[in-house]
Design an enzyme around this catalytic site. Structure first.
Site, short mmCIF file in Angstrom:
data_model
loop_
_atom_site.label_atom_id
_atom_site.label_comp_id
_atom_site.label_asym_id
_atom_site.label_seq_id
_atom_site.Cartn_x
_atom_site.Cartn_y
_atom_site.Cartn_z
N ASP A 200 1.21 -8.75 1.20
CA ASP A 200 2.03 -7.78 1.91
C ASP A 200 2.12 -8.12 3.40
O ASP A 200 3.20 -8.07 3.99
CB ASP A 200 1.48 -6.36 1.71
CG ASP A 200 2.52 -5.29 1.98
OD1 ASP A 200 3.72 -5.53 1.72
OD2 ASP A 200 2.12 -4.20 2.43
N ASN B 264 0.86 -1.18 0.00
CA ASN B 264 0.00 0.00 0.00
C ASN B 264 0.90 1.24 0.00
O ASN B 264 2.11 1.14 0.24
CB ASN B 264 -0.96 -0.02 1.20
CG ASN B 264 -0.21 -0.16 2.52
OD1 ASN B 264 0.64 0.66 2.87
ND2 ASN B 264 -0.52 -1.22 3.26
#
Length: 164
Positions: A31, A21
Site C-alpha cells: 500500500d 487499511n
C-alpha cells in the site's frame, strides 16, 4: 490467470489492487509503495472516500501509475482463523472485481492481500485468492488477472496453486 514476480506499481494493467487499511491512508508494504508511486493525489482521493470496511474495496484513479485505477482492498488481520478471516479475505477479492466491473475494465493485478503486516498465513491466503478469482472469472468473463508477487517464495506458492 498468471503469477509473476514483479513490482505491482510498474504493471501496465487497467487496475492494480493494493492491500489497504480501513482508513485508506497508505502505510507500509504494497500500500505504501502504491501510494508513493501514484503520488500525493492518491491520498487526497482516498480521503474523500471516508475509509473502507474490512472485506470490501474502493476505487480511485491511478494518477501517476501506468494503471488507470487503484482498487483499495481491505483484507483481514490474521487472528488465528477463527474470526471470519477466510470469508473476509475472499470478500475483499470479490469486492475488487465488483469495482473493476463498475468501470468496465478488463485487466487487474493483485498482491497477496493480508500476507504482510496483517499476518495471514501465505499458503492459506494464496489458496483463497486463487479459488475466489477462479469463481469470479466464471461470472465476469474474459479478463487478464495477474498475481504480482513480491518475492520468489510467494511466486512459488501461486504457481503451485494455479497448477493444481
Amino acid at each position: 490467470m498468471r503469477a509473476v514476480q514483479a513490482d505491482i506499481t510498474t504493471l501496465d494493467v487497467d487496475a492494480v489492487v493494493t492491500a489497504a487499511n480501513e482508513g485508506l491512508r497508505g502505510g507500509g508494504g504494497v500500500d505504501g509503495a502504491v501510494h508513493r508511486a501514484a503520488g500525493p493525489e492518491l491520498l487526497a482521493a482516498c480521503r474523500k472516500l471516508g475509509g473502507c470496511p474490512t472485506g470490501e474495496a474502493r476505487i480511485t484513479p491511478g494518477f501517476r501509475l501506468k494503471a488507470r485505477h487503484v482498487i483499495h482492498a481491505v483484507g483481514p488481520v490474521w487472528r488465528g482463523g477463527t474470526a471470519g478471516e477466510p470469508g473476509l479475505l475472499a470478500s475483499a477479492y470479490r469486492s475488487s472485481f465488483a469495482r473493476l466491473r463498475e468501470v468496465g475494465e478488463h485487466s487487474i493485478a493483485f498482491p497477496a492481500i493480508s500476507t504482510g503486516i496483517y499476518g495471514y498465513p501465505p499458503e492459506q491466503a494464496v489458496r483463497i485468492a486463487v479459488v475466489t478469482v477462479r469463481e469470479e472469472l466464471v461470472a465476469y468473463g474474459p479478463l487478464e488477472v495477474i498475481f504480482a508477487c513480491f518475492d520468489s517464495r510467494t511466486l512459488a506458492l501461486y504457481e503451485k496453486e494455479l497448477a493444481g
